[in-house]
Design a protein around this motif. Sequence first.
Motif, mmCIF file in Angstrom:
data_model
loop_
_atom_site.group_PDB
_atom_site.id
_atom_site.type_symbol
_atom_site.label_atom_id
_atom_site.label_comp_id
_atom_site.label_asym_id
_atom_site.label_seq_id
_atom_site.Cartn_x
_atom_site.Cartn_y
_atom_site.Cartn_z
ATOM 1 N N UNK A 247 -62.280 -75.221 -68.446
ATOM 2 C CA UNK A 247 -61.397 -76.385 -68.637
ATOM 3 C C UNK A 247 -61.004 -77.042 -67.316
ATOM 4 N N UNK A 248 -61.340 -76.391 -66.199
ATOM 5 C CA UNK A 248 -60.968 -76.940 -64.892
ATOM 6 C C UNK A 248 -61.965 -76.423 -63.872
ATOM 7 N N UNK A 249 -62.708 -77.340 -63.251
ATOM 8 C CA UNK A 249 -63.767 -76.975 -62.312
ATOM 9 C C UNK A 249 -63.672 -77.843 -61.061
ATOM 10 N N UNK A 250 -64.476 -77.489 -60.062
ATOM 11 C CA UNK A 250 -64.523 -78.266 -58.840
ATOM 12 C C UNK A 250 -65.092 -79.654 -59.072
ATOM 13 N N UNK A 251 -64.831 -80.550 -58.109
ATOM 14 C CA UNK A 251 -65.271 -81.931 -58.237
ATOM 15 C C UNK A 251 -65.808 -82.422 -56.896
ATOM 16 N N UNK A 252 -67.098 -82.778 -56.876
ATOM 17 C CA UNK A 252 -67.662 -83.372 -55.669
ATOM 18 C C UNK A 252 -67.037 -84.738 -55.410
#
Length: 318
Positions: A247-252
């Motif tokens: 539900x929440x991951x890294x973002x480039x």
Amino acid sequence: MKPAPPAVGPYRNPLAGQRADPHITRHTDGRYYFTATVPAYDRIVLRSSHTLNGLATAEESVIWSRHATGDMAAHIWAPELHRIDGAWYIHFAAAPADDVWKIRIWVLENVSADPRHGTWTEKGRILTAWDTFSLDAHAFAHRGERYLAWAQHEPGLTDNTAIFLSRMADPWTLTGPQVRISAPEHDWERVGFAVNEGPAVLRRNGRVFMTYSASATDANYCVGLLTAGAGSDLMDPASWVKSPQPVFTGSAETGQYGPGHNCFTVAEDGRTDVLVYHARPYEEIAGDPLDDPGRDTRVQPLSWRADGTPDFGVPVRS
């Protein structure tokens, strides 16, 4: 004429550099109290402010330091501060000096009204069903019962850690059965290491939401979600439904990687939920991620969908 309600954000990010596994709680005195893992893994620190942004510049005091020998001498990780039955408690992970990966859960108590003052007393280790690698204790109350959720290695399983739940007789003693409510089963939970850890609970909209972190503590680190009905038996693993995707991951796009080990607090308005987590502002790490100090504490408002489920969005830009 009524005073205007306190503003919600914008929040300063990072809120605290090189502070991993953050825990922020807002007490009834209106103050925020913040603790986290420090890169040296050797002490427990505390900050306090009347505002979330104020934590960024608040004086940080050392309230407890590791032992020189014996137990609680290494890997001082993931402290959480809670007010329980009129006293302050910190649950944290530590290992003995002669076996630094024999990590277990320990408890400190302070009966002072203000956790920045008074004496922190060592209450001992939380004894679990197995004497195995265990950490990331999270205490919460629901429907008059006190619970502890934590991460532990279960003997006989290849998983590094799963999430367990137990009722508590007091803040340092488990009582009754201890049940596994989540194990790393999806591919995204098993990148680098097969890990479920860092549980945190938020009760809203007739449900109990429990976040947890998965995979290695590098850019693959991410947040998963378990959901149970508020009226269900939390000690029944069947009551918990796991979201099939993180539900929440890294973002480039926003330049933040490996978000995880979150907790929840409430904004200055007393109503808006706030997500607290750590992340790194870079993707590539040289060597063991645990030796990299770049996990920063970050905060952002938590949104809600029309169906009453949380919308975590993406880690905001710094």
